[in-house]
Design a protein around this motif. Structure first.
Motif, PDB file in Angstrom:
ATOM      1  N   TRP A   1      -9.785  18.045   5.727  1.00  0.00           N
ATOM      2  CA  TRP A   1      -9.401  16.700   5.262  1.00  0.00           C
ATOM      3  C   TRP A   1      -8.705  16.790   3.904  1.00  0.00           C
ATOM      4  N   TRP A   2      -9.210  17.641   3.045  1.00  0.00           N
ATOM      5  CA  TRP A   2      -8.645  17.769   1.700  1.00  0.00           C
ATOM      6  C   TRP A   2      -7.220  18.319   1.747  1.00  0.00           C
ATOM      7  N   LEU A   3      -6.965  19.256   2.646  1.00  0.00           N
ATOM      8  CA  LEU A   3      -5.616  19.795   2.796  1.00  0.00           C
ATOM      9  C   LEU A   3      -4.655  18.711   3.254  1.00  0.00           C
ATOM     10  N   LEU A   4      -5.079  17.917   4.229  1.00  0.00           N
ATOM     11  CA  LEU A   4      -4.250  16.804   4.692  1.00  0.00           C
ATOM     12  C   LEU A   4      -4.021  15.806   3.574  1.00  0.00           C
ATOM     13  N   THR A   5      -5.052  15.532   2.802  1.00  0.00           N
ATOM     14  CA  THR A   5      -4.948  14.555   1.719  1.00  0.00           C
ATOM     15  C   THR A   5      -3.930  14.992   0.669  1.00  0.00           C
ATOM     16  N   LEU A   6      -4.020  16.228   0.239  1.00  0.00           N
ATOM     17  CA  LEU A   6      -3.060  16.720  -0.745  1.00  0.00           C
ATOM     18  C   LEU A   6      -1.632  16.658  -0.217  1.00  0.00           C
ATOM     19  N   ALA A   7      -1.455  17.094   1.024  1.00  0.00           N
ATOM     20  CA  ALA A   7      -0.109  17.127   1.603  1.00  0.00           C
ATOM     21  C   ALA A   7       0.481  15.728   1.721  1.00  0.00           C
ATOM     22  N   VAL A   8      -0.301  14.793   2.235  1.00  0.00           N
ATOM     23  CA  VAL A   8       0.200  13.424   2.406  1.00  0.00           C
ATOM     24  C   VAL A   8       0.442  12.774   1.047  1.00  0.00           C
ATOM     25  N   TYR A   9      -0.449  13.015   0.106  1.00  0.00           N
ATOM     26  CA  TYR A   9      -0.290  12.434  -1.232  1.00  0.00           C
ATOM     27  C   TYR A   9       1.025  12.894  -1.873  1.00  0.00           C
ATOM     28  N   ILE A  10       1.330  14.178  -1.752  1.00  0.00           N
ATOM     29  CA  ILE A  10       2.578  14.693  -2.316  1.00  0.00           C
ATOM     30  C   ILE A  10       3.783  14.178  -1.526  1.00  0.00           C
ATOM     31  N   ALA A  11       3.646  14.162  -0.195  1.00  0.00           N
ATOM     32  CA  ALA A  11       4.743  13.672   0.651  1.00  0.00           C
ATOM     33  C   ALA A  11       5.062  12.212   0.373  1.00  0.00           C
TER      34      ALA A  11
ATOM     35  N   PRO B   1       1.711   8.534  -5.657  1.00  0.00           N
ATOM     36  CA  PRO B   1       1.534   7.240  -6.336  1.00  0.00           C
ATOM     37  C   PRO B   1       0.382   7.289  -7.340  1.00  0.00           C
ATOM     38  N   GLU B   2       0.564   6.593  -8.447  1.00  0.00           N
ATOM     39  CA  GLU B   2      -0.480   6.535  -9.475  1.00  0.00           C
ATOM     40  C   GLU B   2      -1.665   5.726  -8.960  1.00  0.00           C
ATOM     41  N   VAL B   3      -2.844   6.255  -9.152  1.00  0.00           N
ATOM     42  CA  VAL B   3      -4.065   5.593  -8.698  1.00  0.00           C
ATOM     43  C   VAL B   3      -4.772   5.003  -9.912  1.00  0.00           C
ATOM     44  N   VAL B   4      -4.793   3.703 -10.005  1.00  0.00           N
ATOM     45  CA  VAL B   4      -5.418   3.006 -11.134  1.00  0.00           C
ATOM     46  C   VAL B   4      -6.733   2.405 -10.636  1.00  0.00           C
ATOM     47  N   LEU B   5      -7.822   3.090 -10.917  1.00  0.00           N
ATOM     48  CA  LEU B   5      -9.113   2.661 -10.367  1.00  0.00           C
ATOM     49  C   LEU B   5      -9.557   1.310 -10.891  1.00  0.00           C
ATOM     50  N   THR B   6      -9.131   0.955 -12.088  1.00  0.00           N
ATOM     51  CA  THR B   6      -9.540  -0.343 -12.619  1.00  0.00           C
ATOM     52  C   THR B   6      -8.995  -1.500 -11.790  1.00  0.00           C
ATOM     53  N   SER B   7      -7.931  -1.243 -11.009  1.00  0.00           N
ATOM     54  CA  SER B   7      -7.419  -2.306 -10.142  1.00  0.00           C
ATOM     55  C   SER B   7      -8.413  -2.638  -9.046  1.00  0.00           C
ATOM     56  N   VAL B   8      -9.368  -1.749  -8.831  1.00  0.00           N
ATOM     57  CA  VAL B   8     -10.463  -2.016  -7.887  1.00  0.00           C
ATOM     58  C   VAL B   8     -11.722  -2.419  -8.637  1.00  0.00           C
ATOM     59  N   THR B   9     -12.113  -1.635  -9.627  1.00  0.00           N
ATOM     60  CA  THR B   9     -13.381  -1.898 -10.317  1.00  0.00           C
ATOM     61  C   THR B   9     -13.380  -3.238 -11.047  1.00  0.00           C
ATOM     62  N   ASP B  10     -12.216  -3.674 -11.539  1.00  0.00           N
ATOM     63  CA  ASP B  10     -12.128  -4.949 -12.265  1.00  0.00           C
ATOM     64  C   ASP B  10     -11.710  -6.111 -11.369  1.00  0.00           C
ATOM     65  N   TYR B  11     -11.590  -5.861 -10.081  1.00  0.00           N
ATOM     66  CA  TYR B  11     -11.113  -6.893  -9.163  1.00  0.00           C
ATOM     67  C   TYR B  11     -12.179  -7.982  -8.983  1.00  0.00           C
ATOM     68  N   ASP B  12     -11.745  -9.225  -9.035  1.00  0.00           N
ATOM     69  CA  ASP B  12     -12.641 -10.364  -8.826  1.00  0.00           C
ATOM     70  C   ASP B  12     -12.611 -10.731  -7.336  1.00  0.00           C
ATOM     71  N   ARG B  13     -13.668 -10.434  -6.635  1.00  0.00           N
ATOM     72  CA  ARG B  13     -13.688 -10.734  -5.197  1.00  0.00           C
ATOM     73  C   ARG B  13     -14.039 -12.189  -4.900  1.00  0.00           C
ATOM     74  N   LYS B  14     -14.319 -12.972  -5.936  1.00  0.00           N
ATOM     75  CA  LYS B  14     -14.528 -14.421  -5.822  1.00  0.00           C
ATOM     76  C   LYS B  14     -15.607 -14.763  -4.781  1.00  0.00           C
ATOM     77  N   GLY B  15     -16.672 -14.008  -4.830  1.00  0.00           N
ATOM     78  CA  GLY B  15     -17.811 -14.290  -3.968  1.00  0.00           C
ATOM     79  C   GLY B  15     -17.661 -13.835  -2.531  1.00  0.00           C
ATOM     80  N   ARG B  16     -16.522 -13.279  -2.184  1.00  0.00           N
ATOM     81  CA  ARG B  16     -16.303 -12.838  -0.801  1.00  0.00           C
ATOM     82  C   ARG B  16     -17.094 -11.561  -0.530  1.00  0.00           C
ATOM     83  N   ASP B  17     -17.757 -11.523   0.619  1.00  0.00           N
ATOM     84  CA  ASP B  17     -18.674 -10.434   0.918  1.00  0.00           C
ATOM     85  C   ASP B  17     -18.244  -9.703   2.192  1.00  0.00           C
TER      86      ASP B  17
END
Length: 414
Positions: free
Chosen positions: A325-335, A339-355
């Motif tokens: 899986w890791w080999l596929l991940t590296l290859a696809v990521y480079i291909a 893209p820059e992965v900004v984790l705060t776009s997830v951790t700081d996301y307001d889900r507005k009570g949606r579960d």
């Protein structure tokens, strides 16, 4: 949990195969198996009949033998998320419109020569017939057929399940989750027909070399890849057609990062890889920007398949499957142009009570409920949350954000 990598710009039969007491094993509980052959509720009966229809009518590869039949993945995901019979029928009608019927192969394959045709998609029908013959000879025990043809030999087939963008791996995961011999035989046919050069990295130990800059964090390695100027200007566009040239011309660089992930605690580090898979899909996305990446979503759905299979495999295959899986991940990521992965776009996301109930409803009733990859991605994130617990609601936030912002797929390049 996320402080070091909040952004890239700132740092086979369960009783038979389960192993314990070994540091080489990933220790997680198996998921619940939904044996649709014996379940009598209407939803299960509908799913069983539709999967059999797909098995009889439609090939596993189509569109010049390069596209993969996602029918079992879509039906299975929707069913496991609670879809009713009517919606399952709608999925079948939608998916079947683009599928193609089986075509005869140039010749049959046998126990003596079945490996001779590996990687030739024209033999997908011959492989299916061959494995179904083996199924009969083994008293319809599909676990035995998988054990013999997937796990045995000097170069076992399991070492190349990431071929075809990981679709054989995904297919096999649904075979186990739904206890479906039809899907299992399709997975074997798909694995044989899609077989390619990637197997050598698992089969030949010379490719496994100690790294002078190793880490236990896949996200840290992806951060390094994103900043590595050796990959700048490598490709003019995104797309799967970048994968073969990447290995042909830049194998050393890819393997450098592949070997940098030093798996010391397989369970802990597999957990980190599942978080990385969700982050890769959701964190780079910017509202109003590019669409979600079609190829990167396969890193999440293959990670889900690995999660399904690990508790059922002998321990000696655990780390190799994760490293696949890791080999596929590296290859696809480079291909896909790193893209820059900004984790705060997830951790700081307001889900507005949606579960998770809201997420499930989007998957089976929302406007994208007939998009197979959308549904599979939501299911994968939900299962990851259930497997590990959901610290800081990371998976829930990622799933809500993805479900809310999704508006089709991108990443195809020119």
């Amino acid at each position: 949990m996320f402080s070091s990598f909040s952004t890239f710009s700132n740092p086979f039969r369960l009783s038979r195969f389960l192993s314990s007491g070994t540091s080489s094993a990933v220790s997680i509980k198996p998921v619940k198996v939904h044996d649709i052959e014996i379940l009598h509720e209407k939803r299960a009966r509908t799913l069983k009949h539709l999967l059999k229809l797909n098995h009889v009518n439609y090939s596993v590869l189509y569109h010049e033998l390069i596209f993969h039949n996602h029918m079992p993945h879509h039906l299975g995901s929707a069913y496991l998320l609670g879809a009713e019979s009517g919606h399952l029928n709608d999925i079948y009608e939608k998916e079947s419109k683009e599928l193609e019927p089986w075509h005869d192969s140039p010749n049959e394959v046998s126990t003596y020569d079945w490996r001779d045709y590996l990687g030739n998609p024209k033999f997908q029908r011959a492989y299916l017939d061959f494995f179904e013959d083996q199924l009969v000879l083994n008293g319809y025990d599909w676990h035995k057929v998988l054990e013999e043809y997937l796990l045995q030999g000097k170069e076992p087939l399991i070492n190349n399940l990431i071929s075809g963008l990981g679709h054989p791996l995904i297919h096999l995961g649904y075979a186990y989750e739904l206890s479906s011999r039809e899907i299992a035989m399709e997975a074997l046919s798909m694995a044989c027909s899609s077989y390619n050069y990637l197997h050598k990295y698992l089969d030949d130990p010379s490719y496994n070399k100690p790294s002078a800059n190793s880490t236990q964090s896949p996200l840290e390695i992806l951060c390094r890849v994103q900043k590595d100027s050796r990959f700048d200007g490598l490709f003019t566009h995104e797309g799967a057609d970048n994968l073969s040239p990447l290995f042909e011309k830049h194998e050393d660089e890819v393997l450098e990062y592949w070997n940098a992930w030093h798996i010391v605690d397989p369970t802990k580090e597999f957990r980190a890889s599942q978080l990385a898979a969700a982050a890769l899909l959701v964190a780079p996305h910017k509202p109003g920007g590019k669409k979600y990446d079609f190829f990167i979503v396969h890193l999440l759905t293959t990670s889900h398949a690995v999660r399904i299979l690990l508790p059922l495999l002998p321990a000696k295959f655990h780390v190799p499957v994760v490293r696949q899986w890791w080999l596929l991940t590296l290859a696809v990521y480079i291909a896909q142009l790193r893209p820059e992965v900004v984790l705060t776009s997830v951790t700081d996301y307001d889900r507005k009570g949606r579960d998770w109930e809201w997420v499930e409803k989007q998957a089976v009733e929302g406007r994208h409920a007939l998009d197979a990859h959308y549904v599979k991605a939501l299911r994968a994130m939900k299962e990851a949350a259930q497997t590990w617990g959901d610290e800081d609601d990371f998976y829930l936030k990622a799933a809500v954000r993805f479900a809310d912002e999704f508006d089709g797929w991108g990443g195809f390049g020119s």
